[in-house]
Scaffold this motif. Structure first.
Motif, PDB file in Angstrom:
ATOM      1  N   TRP B  97       0.824  -1.212   0.000  1.00 48.11           N
ATOM      2  CA  TRP B  97       0.000   0.000   0.000  1.00 48.11           C
ATOM      3  C   TRP B  97       0.861   1.266   0.000  1.00 48.11           C
ATOM      4  O   TRP B  97       0.481   2.285  -0.583  1.00 48.11           O
ATOM      5  CB  TRP B  97      -0.987  -0.021   1.165  1.00 48.11           C
ATOM      6  N   GLY B  98       2.000   1.194   0.637  1.00 43.11           N
ATOM      7  CA  GLY B  98       2.917   2.341   0.579  1.00 43.11           C
ATOM      8  C   GLY B  98       3.330   2.632  -0.858  1.00 43.11           C
ATOM      9  O   GLY B  98       3.281   3.780  -1.322  1.00 43.11           O
ATOM     10  N   ALA B  99       3.693   1.577  -1.580  1.00 44.04           N
ATOM     11  CA  ALA B  99       4.099   1.742  -2.983  1.00 44.04           C
ATOM     12  C   ALA B  99       2.918   2.204  -3.829  1.00 44.04           C
ATOM     13  O   ALA B  99       3.067   3.038  -4.738  1.00 44.04           O
ATOM     14  CB  ALA B  99       4.652   0.421  -3.516  1.00 44.04           C
ATOM     15  N   LEU B 132     -10.160   2.949  -2.475  1.00 44.96           N
ATOM     16  CA  LEU B 132      -9.512   1.643  -2.274  1.00 44.96           C
ATOM     17  C   LEU B 132      -8.871   1.560  -0.894  1.00 44.96           C
ATOM     18  O   LEU B 132      -8.918   0.526  -0.232  1.00 44.96           O
ATOM     19  CB  LEU B 132      -8.424   1.433  -3.333  1.00 44.96           C
ATOM     20  N   LEU B 133      -8.268   2.647  -0.476  1.00 41.85           N
ATOM     21  CA  LEU B 133      -7.621   2.655   0.836  1.00 41.85           C
ATOM     22  C   LEU B 133      -8.647   2.592   1.964  1.00 41.85           C
ATOM     23  O   LEU B 133      -8.381   2.028   3.022  1.00 41.85           O
ATOM     24  CB  LEU B 133      -6.724   3.887   0.981  1.00 41.85           C
ATOM     25  N   GLU B 134      -9.821   3.173   1.725  1.00 45.79           N
ATOM     26  CA  GLU B 134     -10.921   3.051   2.702  1.00 45.79           C
ATOM     27  C   GLU B 134     -11.261   1.566   2.911  1.00 45.79           C
ATOM     28  O   GLU B 134     -11.390   1.096   4.040  1.00 45.79           O
ATOM     29  CB  GLU B 134     -12.146   3.821   2.187  1.00 45.79           C
ATOM     30  N   GLU B 135     -11.366   0.843   1.788  1.00 49.55           N
ATOM     31  CA  GLU B 135     -11.638  -0.606   1.857  1.00 49.55           C
ATOM     32  C   GLU B 135     -10.564  -1.323   2.657  1.00 49.55           C
ATOM     33  O   GLU B 135     -10.856  -2.164   3.501  1.00 49.55           O
ATOM     34  CB  GLU B 135     -11.631  -1.202   0.452  1.00 49.55           C
ATOM     35  N   TYR B 136      -9.319  -0.999   2.326  1.00 50.21           N
ATOM     36  CA  TYR B 136      -8.210  -1.637   3.047  1.00 50.21           C
ATOM     37  C   TYR B 136      -8.260  -1.288   4.528  1.00 50.21           C
ATOM     38  O   TYR B 136      -8.059  -2.138   5.389  1.00 50.21           O
ATOM     39  CB  TYR B 136      -6.863  -1.224   2.417  1.00 50.21           C
ATOM     40  N   PHE B 137      -8.567  -0.038   4.828  1.00 47.69           N
ATOM     41  CA  PHE B 137      -8.645   0.387   6.229  1.00 47.69           C
ATOM     42  C   PHE B 137      -9.708  -0.428   6.979  1.00 47.69           C
ATOM     43  O   PHE B 137      -9.483  -0.889   8.103  1.00 47.69           O
ATOM     44  CB  PHE B 137      -8.968   1.885   6.321  1.00 47.69           C
ATOM     45  N   GLY B 151      -2.941  -0.290  13.303  1.00 50.28           N
ATOM     46  CA  GLY B 151      -3.515  -0.839  14.537  1.00 50.28           C
ATOM     47  C   GLY B 151      -3.820   0.281  15.521  1.00 50.28           C
ATOM     48  O   GLY B 151      -4.409   1.299  15.152  1.00 50.28           O
ATOM     49  N   ASP B 152      -3.381   0.124  16.758  1.00 51.16           N
ATOM     50  CA  ASP B 152      -3.646   1.158  17.759  1.00 51.16           C
ATOM     51  C   ASP B 152      -2.759   2.382  17.550  1.00 51.16           C
ATOM     52  O   ASP B 152      -3.088   3.485  17.986  1.00 51.16           O
ATOM     53  CB  ASP B 152      -3.393   0.601  19.168  1.00 51.16           C
ATOM     54  N   ASN B 153      -1.623   2.143  16.911  1.00 50.88           N
ATOM     55  CA  ASN B 153      -0.670   3.254  16.737  1.00 50.88           C
ATOM     56  C   ASN B 153      -0.418   3.550  15.266  1.00 50.88           C
ATOM     57  O   ASN B 153      -0.659   2.713  14.399  1.00 50.88           O
ATOM     58  CB  ASN B 153       0.653   2.898  17.421  1.00 50.88           C
ATOM     59  N   ILE B 154       0.091   4.717  15.030  1.00 55.26           N
ATOM     60  CA  ILE B 154       0.434   5.131  13.667  1.00 55.26           C
ATOM     61  C   ILE B 154       1.528   4.229  13.108  1.00 55.26           C
ATOM     62  O   ILE B 154       2.523   3.975  13.776  1.00 55.26           O
ATOM     63  CB  ILE B 154       0.890   6.606  13.686  1.00 55.26           C
ATOM     64  N   GLY B 155       1.307   3.731  11.892  1.00 56.53           N
ATOM     65  CA  GLY B 155       2.298   2.875  11.254  1.00 56.53           C
ATOM     66  C   GLY B 155       2.660   3.356   9.859  1.00 56.53           C
ATOM     67  O   GLY B 155       2.392   4.510   9.478  1.00 56.53           O
ATOM     68  N   TYR B 156       3.236   2.458   9.111  1.00 53.41           N
ATOM     69  CA  TYR B 156       3.825   2.757   7.797  1.00 53.41           C
ATOM     70  C   TYR B 156       2.811   3.352   6.808  1.00 53.41           C
ATOM     71  O   TYR B 156       3.059   4.388   6.198  1.00 53.41           O
ATOM     72  CB  TYR B 156       4.398   1.450   7.268  1.00 53.41           C
ATOM     73  N   VAL B 157       1.664   2.684   6.663  1.00 56.49           N
ATOM     74  CA  VAL B 157       0.668   3.164   5.687  1.00 56.49           C
ATOM     75  C   VAL B 157       0.054   4.479   6.164  1.00 56.49           C
ATOM     76  O   VAL B 157      -0.225   5.377   5.355  1.00 56.49           O
ATOM     77  CB  VAL B 157      -0.420   2.097   5.436  1.00 56.49           C
ATOM     78  N   ASP B 158      -0.141   4.600   7.475  1.00 63.64           N
ATOM     79  CA  ASP B 158      -0.642   5.869   8.017  1.00 63.64           C
ATOM     80  C   ASP B 158       0.267   7.028   7.610  1.00 63.64           C
ATOM     81  O   ASP B 158      -0.203   8.074   7.165  1.00 63.64           O
ATOM     82  CB  ASP B 158      -0.705   5.795   9.552  1.00 63.64           C
TER      83      ASP B 158
END
Lengths: 220, 220
Positions: B97-99, B132-137, B151-158
């Motif tokens: 998703w990052g890419a 699409l990202l809404e779906e993934y979320f 998850g509970d914290n901000i990560g890579y995709v965020d």
């Protein structure tokens, strides 16, 4: 049922990347060959976003994008030889060049070129990429005397670039020019010989004649 | 001399990504601000291939490309909260998703659009990406009830997506339309509020007014 499946097609350099990585790790897999020009239901279901090969299916879960798949393989099967360097900085540099190759090595651009001039310009771009990679190879492999970008063994950048070697030869034959040129990239010429004669690579990249045949039927 | 330096400019979402990652890991760094339209000698020396910000300089060694820098930060400073998931499969999906975001979220395309029609088409592409990202979320965050992609914290995709939120607001104001639309991407609208109010993000992404001012001076 095999727990590792690869949806792909042999002429695809991106599929070959994954095959090489699986070979390096000695992982058995089932190859699910896609027909050129068609997309199987499994492919559409497994990669709904890009609808592209390769897709690795591991324990029924799909992973897409060749360089992401390679990282997955490397992180999951840690018992085999490492594909990415263990040092975080070296790993960042390997990722940088992997992304650079994907950005610059556009064989489609060469194929779709409108005329001779446009085609030569597209080839020049690939050669310019190789010249930069020659510099990087010299830096990261004992002044060019090392075996691979990855050191003694084939690694991430080797796979990222090496998968195109078959297609470079096809272009050289079809366009009657040099892509990997001994006068411009002497270290990479020798690297390419080493890479292609490795057991993990030999069965993954099709013979030039096969690719040439494929190109004549499907790409012209 | 600080061992961590960041060559960047505050209005750049790609620079903001790195700032957020450094904030999450509580890493002190020296910010070396580039002047818009000029490129410092340090930048040219540190990123000779792309000549672009951001560049992280750690112990005098440069790392380029924002998502590669984030992975470097995550792998090196493992004591802080994890940015990428620990499971290799989840990590592959996050990288995917990052890419994808980097491929599709082309603000430059919107800016350079020749006319109204072309501009709206470019905005539509960004909105389609968000759908699409809404779906993934929804898939990756307990049916949309989780806090973040990570998850509970901000990560890579965020971080990969969230860095653009300031510029989405600028586009909404300048073009009088909705990018992050409550009717199309309701979960992402709430996610965006959570993301922007996080301490690691607040100081990294400039205020909309500042970005608007920057856009008026430099981009129009």
């Amino acid at each position: 049922m095999a727990s590792v499946k690869l949806i792909g097609a042999s002429p695809s350099p991106f599929v070959n990347r994954v095959q090489i990585a699986l070979n390096l790790k000695s992982i058995d897999y089932e190859f699910l060959e896609e027909t050129f020009g068609a997309k199987s239901e499994l492919l559409l279901k497994s990669n709904p976003v890009h609808k592209k090969i390769p897709v690795l299916i591991h324990n029924e879960k799909p992973i897409c994008e060749s360089l992401i798949i390679i990282q997955y393989i490397d992180e999951l099967w840690m018992s085999g030889p490492s594909i990415l360097p263990s040092d975080p900085y070296d790993r960042a540099i390997a990722r940088f060049w992997g992304a650079y190759i994907d950005d610059k090595c556009s064989l489609a651009e060469i194929r779709k070129a409108g005329g001779e001039e446009e085609r030569l310009a597209a080839v020049d771009k690939v050669v310019a990429m190789l010249v930069l990679l020659e510099e990087y190879f010299i830096n990261c492999s004992s002044e060019g005397n090392g075996n691979f970008f990855g050191g003694d063994n084939i690694g991430y950048v080797d796979i990222a670039l090496g998968c195109f070697l078959g297609w470079f030869k096809v272009m050289e034959k079809m366009l009657n020019l040099k892509v990997l040129d001994i006068t411009k990239t002497p270290c990479l010429v020798k690297w390419a010989e080493r890479f292609c004669s490795d057991d993990a690579v030999k069965n993954a990249i099709p013979e030039t004649e096969q690719l040439l045949e494929f190109a004549k039927i499907h790409l012209m």
